[in-house]
Every structure is written in C-alpha cells, then in structure tokens.
Design an enzyme around this catalytic site. Structure first.
Site, mmCIF file in Angstrom:
data_model
loop_
_atom_site.group_PDB
_atom_site.id
_atom_site.type_symbol
_atom_site.label_atom_id
_atom_site.label_comp_id
_atom_site.label_asym_id
_atom_site.label_seq_id
_atom_site.Cartn_x
_atom_site.Cartn_y
_atom_site.Cartn_z
ATOM 1 N N ARG B 58 30.641 43.327 35.876
ATOM 2 C CA ARG B 58 29.801 42.291 36.483
ATOM 3 C C ARG B 58 30.584 41.379 37.411
ATOM 4 N NH1 ARG B 58 26.890 41.393 31.867
ATOM 5 N NH2 ARG B 58 28.114 43.114 31.099
ATOM 6 N N THR B 59 31.785 40.998 37.032
ATOM 7 C CA THR B 59 32.522 40.071 37.879
ATOM 8 C C THR B 59 32.916 40.744 39.192
ATOM 9 O OG1 THR B 59 33.372 39.011 35.902
ATOM 10 C CG2 THR B 59 34.449 38.448 37.950
ATOM 11 N N LYS B 86 51.956 53.791 40.066
ATOM 12 C CA LYS B 86 53.259 54.338 40.420
ATOM 13 C C LYS B 86 54.375 53.359 40.092
ATOM 14 C CE LYS B 86 51.381 56.882 44.395
ATOM 15 N NZ LYS B 86 51.339 56.835 45.853
ATOM 16 N N ARG B 108 41.809 39.893 39.078
ATOM 17 C CA ARG B 108 41.540 39.966 37.641
ATOM 18 C C ARG B 108 42.744 40.682 37.037
ATOM 19 N NH1 ARG B 108 37.272 41.184 33.810
ATOM 20 N NH2 ARG B 108 36.351 39.297 34.667
ATOM 21 N N HIS B 136 38.794 31.627 33.571
ATOM 22 C CA HIS B 136 37.824 32.389 34.342
ATOM 23 C C HIS B 136 36.915 31.363 35.027
ATOM 24 C CE1 HIS B 136 35.292 35.437 35.772
ATOM 25 N NE2 HIS B 136 34.973 36.070 34.668
#
Lengths: 185, 313
Positions: B58-59, B86, B108, B136
């Site tokens: 959702r974010t 990597k 995030r 958040h």
C-alpha cells in the site's frame, strides 16, 4: 508592507460602477449565449469566486433561472509553479456540475498576463469537454503574454507594467473598489 | 508556506502549523482523485525514485500513484532485482540515484535510521516511507487526517493503540503526532511488546484492554507481526487474540461510535476479528484512500515550490 510599496493610489471604480459593470456583463453573457440554458460559471479564486456568485444572481434576475457556479484554484496548474513559493492557502476546487457540453464562463477579477487563464483552461479541460469556454473579467489591464482575450470586460484600464491594479470586494475586503497603485520602488 | 526542513524523515520534522497545512492541502488533492482525468501537471518534469528495500504494497503503490497524479516521473526500485542483491551498499545506491538526477527519493528500509543515513548522502529530497521500528511519518499524517475527517477534531481525543508497540514504527510516529496535536494516547499490549521508557514519548501504558476500552474515541489496532513469532514474545497467537484482539464481544464495552483504525495489512482473527474488520466504524479502507491525498500534499510541499521571494507577481 504593500501599502508602503505602492504609495500613490488612484480610484478607478467604486461600488456603484462595479455594480453597473457586472450587471452589464450579466446581460452580455445572457445575450451572447441566447439565454442561460447550459451556461455555467466558474470563478477563479479568490475574488473571481465572489464575482461569479454576484453574476449568477444578476443572471437570475434577468432570466429567472439560476446558473450553476463552480470554483477553481489554479495553483496546481501554474507554469511558474517551481519559481514561486508554495501559497499559504489553497482553496478546494469544487465544480459541482458536469462541464461536458456546457458553455463555461470563467470569471476573474483582473486580466493581466493571461497566465492564470491559461492555467484555468487546462484545469477545466481536465473535468471534461465543454461546448465552449468564455472569459469574463472585471478589469482588463493589458500586457498580455499569451494569445488570450476576454469575451466580457467590466472595464478596460490602460496601465503601465509597474502599476498594480487592486480589486477590493465586500466579501473579502469589506468594500467594493478598484484602484491603481504605482510602484514607487 | 515553505516547510522548515527539506526532507520528511520523522514526523517530528513538522511543526504543528505545518501539519495543519498538510491536512488542508490533502483535502484539495483528494478532490483531484474524484475527477474524470485524475492528473494535474503540478510536478511535471520532476523525477521521483521509489526505493523500497523492504516489501510493501500500500505505501509503495500509494506514493507511486500520488507522484503520477502530480505528473512526476516515477522509478521503482526494490531490493530484489536491483544491485542491492549484488552487495551494493546503501551509500553507493544513494550516489547512483543522485547521479541519475532524481529530485526526491522515497525510501522504505528494514533498519531504523536508514532514511536519515540516506539523506546525509544525497542532495535531493528524501521522504521516509518507514524505517525499521523507527518512523513512518506519512502514515501518521494520513491517520491524523482520517481521525479529523471522521471525528471533526484531534484535540482532547482519547486514542488507544493496541498491539506490537515494540516493533511498530506506525505506533511511534502516531504517538508523536497525536501528542503534538493534543490527543491523549494509551498503549495496550502484553508487557513484552511494550518498549521500556515508551512513556517518555508522552503515552500512558495499560495491560488490560477490557478495563480501559470504554474511554477511547479511537481504537487503533496494530498488526501482529507473525513473522516475529519465533521470538516468542507471547505464549500463543490464540491467547493474544483472546486478550488483545478486537472482536464484537469486546467492542460492546467501547463507546458506541468509537472509530476503529488499522494501518494494514490486517490479520483477520488475530488482532481484529473478521466481523469487526467489516463494520462501517472500521475505516481501514478510508485510511488507504486518504493516504493518497496526504502523499500528494507531502510531495507537492517538498518538490512543488520555488525559493521564498523568488517571484512575487
């Protein structure tokens, strides 16, 4: 602060002449559109909104039929968005009717560079496809930077670029007047 | 209005009047999503990078849609399928993104402080979309917006936040913002899920949900992070659901018109029963919708304006 910058003032319109001009514009809108059927007004914030509400009242007096009024804040559509600071207040755009197929009359207080109107045209198009879009302004002060003209003008006021045209309306400023202030800086 | 800070890393970056302005702007932007053409040209030509090192639906989608509705160009980078697998360090990722000319990065990450670290290494704007158990901020803003929309105010409201406070960035950002806006916050959870000294953030702590449920105007249920169950923070999911889950039976003890919120994703049958999840008082879906307007407002505030006094016409 602004009072100091623009010291000299010249009164151009007072309450009576603003009322006469708006009544004439209301008649012209009705005349050009052969009535008020399918006509809707959209006021550009903030003084254009008050003018739109006055015009719909006058049109109702003439035609005994009211026309819907929407309000538009063009802040998100401006071409100088990245050049000016974010405004302190943004009005909510409310267009409570379907613009498609309608004759839309945009209403603003002063027509100057034409950039606000350009932004408003883009904004209205995002709501649908009007039959046509017209423009009514209380004051046309010249100095266009885009190929835009008004269909209905309350008063043409020749100005120099350095002058500022101030429109005061009762709803926001407590008084109805238009004056020119010269930039003395 | 110009924000004081150039980034949004913590909800503490925003002053009270800035928060109020974000909520006001979100209202304007929400209208855009109701139009035929859900797009405005405000951020045309800006490039926004969505850097999601930790999974999110959702974010990430919300930020992506918000940026697209503002006409910005959006690039999505997830941990899988990027050079991070990597072994590229976050610092080098930051340098790479900067070299590509991004105007803003939305990050995030599973580690607290990742957004701050990232911001220290780039010149572009950084928005924290959740960093570990830290913060958040846009979630807190959209929750605030939802509460204000539903209850008309924030000041003096009693808000209960129930669940895994210890691992929750949503809880931290919400405690902070609710306090700032004048609400009273109570945290409810088993002692193992309450971090030490959390009271210092300005919240009360309670361990018996039934005893305090009656005073709340808002009940905010947090997700039980089942992926952490091997840490055995409480005896069993069933016991947790019985003591701290919100079901119709327990809801009878609450105020009749209490607002029920959940940041998603929901564990139906654990922190919230399926019946409660579907009643109109539960506004989880509205929270998601409101998130779009809030994120448009945040992006516009950080990327939209020029410098103060640059043009004054």
């Amino acid at each position: 602060m602004n009072e100091m910058k623009f010291a000299k003032k010249k009164l151009i319109m007072d309450e009576v002449s603003i009322k006469r001009a708006l009544k004439r514009v209301a008649h012209e809108i009705v005349e050009k559109n052969r009535g008020a059927e399918d006509v809707a007004l959209i006021g550009i914030k903030s003084r254009g909104i008050y003018l739109a509400h006055r015009l719909t009242k006058y049109i109702e007096e003439i035609e005994e039929k009211s026309v819907p009024v929407g309000i538009l804040d063009v802040a998100f559509y401006r071409d100088d968005i990245s050049k000016r600071p974010i405004p302190h207040h943004i009005s909510k755009t409310e267009i409570p009717f379907d613009v498609s197929g309608k004759s839309i009359v945009l209403i603003d207080d002063v027509l100057f560079t034409g950039r606000t109107v350009r932004a408003a045209l883009d904004a209205v198009m995002d709501f649908g496809r009007p039959a046509n879009i017209q423009l009514a302004v209380l004051v046309d002060r010249g100095h266009r930077e885009l190929p835009i003209r008004a269909d209905f003008v309350g008063k043409n006021i020749p100005t120099s670029v350095d002058e500022r045209v101030w429109v005061n309306l009762k709803e926001e400023d407590g008084v109805d007047s238009v004056d020119i202030r010269e930039d003395i800086n | 209005m110009v924000l004081e800070k150039k980034n949004l890393l913590s909800i503490k970056d925003l002053k009270k009047e800035e928060i109020q302005y974000v909520l006001e702007l979100a209202e304007s932007f929400r209208e855009v999503s109701t139009r035929d053409i859900k797009k405005i040209p405000t951020l045309r030509g800006r490039t926004i990078v969505n850097l999601f090192i930790e999974p999110s639906t959702r974010t990430r989608t919300s930020f992506e849609l918000a940026a697209k509705r503002l006409s910005a160009d959006v690039v999505n980078i997830s941990a899988k399928g990027s050079s991070l697998v990597k072994g590229e360090s976050l610092k080098d990722t930051a340098k790479t993104i900067e070299a590509l000319g991004a105007d803003a990065v939305i990050i995030r990450h599973s580690s607290a402080g990742a957004a701050i670290f990232f911001a220290e290494n780039v010149k572009c704007k950084v928005i924290n979309a959740g960093d570990g158990a830290h913060e958040h901020p846009t979630q807190a803003l959209l929750d605030l917006y939802t509460i204000k929309e539903k209850l008309g105010r924030i000041n003096d409201l009693n808000v209960g936040i129930i669940g895994d406070i210890a691992h929750s960035r949503v809880a931290r950002s919400n405690i902070s913002v609710l306090n700032k806006m004048g609400a009273k916050v109570t945290l409810i959870a088993p002692p193992t899920l309450i971090p030490v000294k959390i009271e210092a953030m300005g919240a009360e702590v309670a361990y018996d949900f039934d005893r305090v449920i009656g005073k709340f105007d808002v009940i905010y249920m947090l997700r039980i992070q089942t992926e952490r169950q091997n840490e055995s923070l409480f005896p069993s999911i069933r016991e947790y659901a019985k003591l701290f889950g919100l079901n119709l039976e327990r809801l009878k003890k609450a105020k009749k018109d209490v607002l029920i919120m959940h940041p998603g994703p929901m564990n139906r049958g654990i922190e919230i029963s399926s019946e409660v999840a579907d009643i109109p008082q539960t506004v989880a879906a509205e929270q998601v919708t409101n998130g779009l307007g809030i994120r448009m407002a945040v992006l516009y505030l950080l990327l939209g304006g020029g410098a103060v006094g640059e043009v004054a016409v």
